[in-house]
Design an enzyme around this catalytic site. Structure first.
Site, short mmCIF file in Angstrom:
data_model
loop_
_atom_site.label_atom_id
_atom_site.label_comp_id
_atom_site.label_asym_id
_atom_site.label_seq_id
_atom_site.Cartn_x
_atom_site.Cartn_y
_atom_site.Cartn_z
N ASP A 34 -11.47 -1.59 -103.94
CA ASP A 34 -11.06 -2.86 -103.31
C ASP A 34 -10.65 -2.67 -101.85
O ASP A 34 -10.17 -3.61 -101.21
CB ASP A 34 -9.90 -3.49 -104.09
CG ASP A 34 -8.67 -2.60 -104.14
OD1 ASP A 34 -8.69 -1.51 -103.52
OD2 ASP A 34 -7.67 -2.99 -104.79
N GLY A 35 -10.79 -1.44 -101.33
CA GLY A 35 -10.51 -1.21 -99.91
C GLY A 35 -9.11 -0.71 -99.64
O GLY A 35 -8.78 -0.34 -98.51
N LYS A 184 -8.59 -6.83 -60.03
CA LYS A 184 -9.41 -7.27 -61.18
C LYS A 184 -8.94 -8.63 -61.70
O LYS A 184 -7.74 -8.89 -61.80
CB LYS A 184 -9.29 -6.21 -62.29
CG LYS A 184 -9.85 -6.63 -63.63
CD LYS A 184 -9.90 -5.44 -64.59
CE LYS A 184 -8.93 -5.57 -65.73
NZ LYS A 184 -9.01 -4.47 -66.70
N ARG A 186 -9.61 -10.83 -65.20
CA ARG A 186 -10.30 -10.85 -66.49
C ARG A 186 -10.72 -12.28 -66.80
O ARG A 186 -9.89 -13.18 -66.84
CB ARG A 186 -9.41 -10.29 -67.61
CG ARG A 186 -10.14 -10.25 -68.94
CD ARG A 186 -9.43 -9.39 -69.97
NE ARG A 186 -9.59 -7.95 -69.76
CZ ARG A 186 -10.69 -7.27 -70.04
NH1 ARG A 186 -11.77 -7.88 -70.49
NH2 ARG A 186 -10.75 -5.98 -69.84
N ASP A 210 -8.34 5.02 -65.71
CA ASP A 210 -7.73 3.89 -66.42
C ASP A 210 -7.05 4.43 -67.67
O ASP A 210 -7.31 5.56 -68.09
CB ASP A 210 -8.80 2.85 -66.79
CG ASP A 210 -8.21 1.44 -66.92
OD1 ASP A 210 -6.98 1.29 -66.88
OD2 ASP A 210 -9.00 0.48 -67.07
N SER A 214 -12.39 -0.14 -73.34
CA SER A 214 -12.65 -0.84 -74.60
C SER A 214 -14.12 -1.27 -74.61
O SER A 214 -15.00 -0.56 -75.09
CB SER A 214 -11.68 -2.01 -74.73
OG SER A 214 -11.92 -2.71 -75.92
N GLY A 216 -15.86 -1.65 -71.92
CA GLY A 216 -16.50 -1.00 -70.77
C GLY A 216 -16.71 -1.97 -69.61
O GLY A 216 -17.12 -1.57 -68.52
N THR A 218 -14.64 -3.48 -67.60
CA THR A 218 -13.83 -3.16 -66.41
C THR A 218 -14.51 -2.06 -65.59
O THR A 218 -14.65 -2.16 -64.38
CB THR A 218 -12.43 -2.68 -66.86
OG1 THR A 218 -11.79 -3.76 -67.55
CG2 THR A 218 -11.58 -2.24 -65.69
C1 R5P Z 1 -6.26 -3.38 -69.15
O1 R5P Z 1 -5.18 -3.72 -68.76
C2 R5P Z 1 -6.57 -1.96 -69.51
O2 R5P Z 1 -5.88 -1.07 -68.68
C3 R5P Z 1 -8.06 -1.67 -69.44
O3 R5P Z 1 -8.49 -1.80 -68.09
C4 R5P Z 1 -8.84 -2.60 -70.29
O4 R5P Z 1 -8.25 -2.74 -71.56
C5 R5P Z 1 -10.26 -2.13 -70.45
O5 R5P Z 1 -10.96 -3.03 -71.27
P1 R5P Z 1 -12.52 -3.20 -71.14
O6 R5P Z 1 -13.15 -1.85 -71.24
O7 R5P Z 1 -12.87 -4.09 -72.31
O8 R5P Z 1 -12.79 -3.87 -69.85
#
Ligand code: R5P
Length: 285
Positions: A34-35, A184, A186, A210, A214, A216, A218
């Site tokens: 069931d995980g 930056k 977002r 950084d 996540s 990529g 950024t």
């Molecule tokens: C943001 O505040 C973090 O320091 C990273 O720059 C961010 O989480 C990177 O996310 P992603 O790779 O999705 O742009």
């Protein structure tokens, strides 16, 4: 001291134990049909100072960590230190819109209850750890990252945003080169805009630093801004390489010279070991 490796951090836990010359147990874990998670630490008792190394990302690893804390306590651990190399949920560190959960605080609440001390590595914001009910310390990977680039040609270190400026400075100082940060914005989880660099990168070998990668997005945008500012080469280093989906392939295919991260999350890019800083912190206390 005895180190217990959770399933997210096998190599890191083993390396840390070997640097300390202490005992190491790889915890057994599996999922029921069931995980649900099952864990077992294969010992009759643990009358020792116990260190569990396990991430809190993705969600399944949180449950494994909580179960491991209970297992070692039941085996008689004298003290329990929880090392969370990558502390998931740290980015939701406040209520941005009414009705949201303060996720980072919730994680601190549940993890802190099960141990005497928490060690993290480059948590998104160190201030988050104030929510823990036990002792804590955030370890810095900047020295390890700088060590990896010593002897390689780096003229300038950039943070992709103001939030990462401190980390970039630490790496730049260790390499003895200047640093700066980009601006930056977002736009969505998968889209960021980075303003053109005010600092000239003409003919320079540039390193972006950084805390995590996540999706990529950024790094792709930062690389483009630096290339447009004349950079000869652009490398990237982060502490935590989450590399969601095909992020790592996209970055490798985007003419970045080096893409490297620490083994707080184990992957083919995690060539910088965080074991020395974890071992040093465990040795000190
Ligand atoms: C943001 O505040 C973090 O320091 C990273 O720059 C961010 O989480 C990177 O996310 P992603 O790779 O999705 O742009």
């Amino acid at each position: 001291m005895i180190i217990i490796g959770g399933s997210s951090s096998r190599d890191l836990a083993k390396d840390t134990a070997s640097l300390l010359g202490c005992g190491y147990v790889q915890a057994f874990s599996m999922r029921f049909p069931d995980g649900e998670c099952y864990v077992r630490v294969d010992r009759e008792s643990l009358d020792d100072d116990v260190v569990i190394i396990q991430n809190t990302h993705p969600d399944a690893n949180i449950v494994e960590l909580l179960l491991l804390q209970d297992a070692v306590r039941t085996l008689g651990a004298r003290t329990i230190t929880t090392v969370v190399p990558y502390f998931g949920y740290a980015r939701q560190d406040r209520v941005f819109k009414p009705g949201e959960a303060e996720s980072a605080k919730v994680m601190c609440d549940i993890i802190g209850r099960g141990c005497d001390r928490v060690l993290t590595v480059d948590i998104h914001k160190e201030d988050t750890l104030r929510h823990l009910s036990c002792r804590y310390r955030d370890l810095k990977a900047a020295g390890m990252i700088a060590g990896y680039f010593k002897g390689r040609s780096i003229d300038l270190v950039f943070a992709p945003d103001a939030g990462a400026a401190g980390r970039a400075k630490e790496v730049a100082d260790a390499l003895g080169v200047p640093h700066d940060h980009l601006e930056k914005t977002r736009l969505s989880a998968f889209e960021v805009r980075i303003a053109p660099s005010a600092t000239s990168c003409e003919g320079k070998d540039v390193l972006i630093v950084d805390d995590m990668i996540s999706t990529g997005s950024t790094i792709v945008a930062a690389k483009q801004a630096l290339a447009e500012a004349g950079a000869k080469s652009v490398s990237v280093a982060c502490t935590h390489g989450l590399f969601i989906g095909d992020a790592l392939e996209r970055l490798r295919g985007s003419s970045l010279d080096v893409v490297v991260c620490c083994n707080t999350i184990e992957s083919s890019a995690s060539l910088i070991s965080a074991a020395p800083i974890i071992a040093a912190a465990l040795r000190e206390e």
